[in-house]
Scaffold this active site. Sequence first.
Site, PDB file in Angstrom:
ATOM      1  N   LYS A 185      -5.015  -7.853   1.278  1.00 24.12           N
ATOM      2  CA  LYS A 185      -4.036  -7.813   2.357  1.00 24.12           C
ATOM      3  C   LYS A 185      -4.708  -7.501   3.703  1.00 24.12           C
ATOM      4  CE  LYS A 185      -0.498  -9.002  -0.193  1.00 24.12           C
ATOM      5  NZ  LYS A 185      -0.449  -8.526  -1.516  1.00 24.12           N
TER       6      LYS A 185
HETATM    7  C1  PLP Z   1       0.614  -8.391  -2.636  1.00 21.41           C
HETATM    8  C2  PLP Z   1       2.068  -8.537  -2.841  1.00 21.41           C
HETATM    9  C3  PLP Z   1       2.805  -7.591  -3.563  1.00 21.41           C
HETATM   10  C4  PLP Z   1       2.211  -6.533  -4.435  1.00 21.41           C
HETATM   11  O1  PLP Z   1       1.378  -5.652  -3.845  1.00 21.41           O
HETATM   12  P1  PLP Z   1       0.293  -4.872  -4.725  1.00 21.41           P
HETATM   13  O2  PLP Z   1      -0.173  -3.825  -3.769  1.00 21.41           O
HETATM   14  O3  PLP Z   1      -0.774  -5.849  -5.081  1.00 21.41           O
HETATM   15  O4  PLP Z   1       0.975  -4.294  -5.905  1.00 21.41           O
HETATM   16  C5  PLP Z   1       4.184  -7.726  -3.601  1.00 21.41           C
HETATM   17  N1  PLP Z   1       4.805  -8.745  -3.015  1.00 21.41           N
HETATM   18  C6  PLP Z   1       4.139  -9.687  -2.334  1.00 21.41           C
HETATM   19  C7  PLP Z   1       4.914 -10.779  -1.692  1.00 21.41           C
HETATM   20  C8  PLP Z   1       2.743  -9.639  -2.234  1.00 21.41           C
HETATM   21  O5  PLP Z   1       2.093 -10.590  -1.590  1.00 21.41           O
END
Ligand code: PLP
Length: 362
Positions: A185
Amino acid sequence: MKAFLSPPYLNGDDERDLVAQAFASNYIAPCGPMVDALEREAAARLGFAGALATVSGTMALELLARALGIGPGDEVIASDLTFIASVAPFVDRGATPVFVDADPATWCMDVGLAARALEAHPRARALVATDLYGQCCDVDALAALCRDRGVRLIVDAAESLGATYRGRPAGKGAWAAVHSLNGNKIVTAGGGGLLLTDDPDLLARCRKLAGQGREPVPWYEHRTLGTHGRLGNVPAAIGLAQFRHLDDALRDKARVWADWLARLPGWATPMPTAPYGVPNRWLTVVTLEGRDPLRAVAALAARGLEARPLWKPMHLQPVFQGAPALLSGVGEALFARGLCLPSGRGLDPVSMEEAVSVLEHL
Ligand SMILES: *Cc1c(COP(=O)(O)O)cnc(C)c1O
């Protein structure tokens, strides 16, 4: 790989320095001052009354499902074009998902279809709308729909940290918003998440649920079941250093997006930008005219360039077979034509040129 889709990016020695501070203080885990600082600074920068740092974005969503008491027989309305983590925590607790297709102008939840979903499913407890690829969903319109019906609005803002909607931070106006601090992210703690809300009772409830539901008394007293969901102090130190460079990350991602747009041929159309906001440009995503995205992914991979297809719509996932869905065909069409390009903050123009040449020779 020469260029990953969205690799972590370190801001000089800042991450290392805060991790060293965490070690020096012996606050390796659990909790600690880095967690407190991350929660305080995230809430302040993102304009929410409070924040809870969690082990993942998925965990933050699970805590909301637990706080709502989601169970068998409940219905949850959710974006169809999203990553499974938006919905899995609710379905895993027994809820039936109701999927709502994407709006072609934003790629986020179609508000008209959401209204129809709420009409058709009057017992729905929550609506989980995803901010896709860094673009905010139409949170005011969705909040108005939910308010009329007593449905809780949750924004899965895992991909939109730093994006704005009508000048407000992503997810502001919802009951709760969730960010991810996963390694891919825009800001990362290695792994982690943030739950943001303006409701102090909800925040306290989620904090308690993240700490095994323990009551605030000296002995171990439990009146409810929780889980182990709070972020540790060492990842929080990484996340805090990263978070303090959010503006740098936004600037770099906007540059990568602009650099791609300047180079891409006419048959690659960028994801539309909704008039109501400023996306964080987490990923540069395009739709291809007359070219197969899977062939593009393979051809780029052969040159060490990581690209991916779009999220496969939830109604097409075998695990959700038979779930109710309000579909317009938009998500399926985007999945068939969409391509996520390498979008790292440090992506160099040489890799971009190479990728464009690969695409041109598909
Ligand atoms: C990355 C993501 C998540 C989950 O986040 P994590 O920290 O990897 O558990 C949830 N929803 C969306 C749309 C994502 O892109």
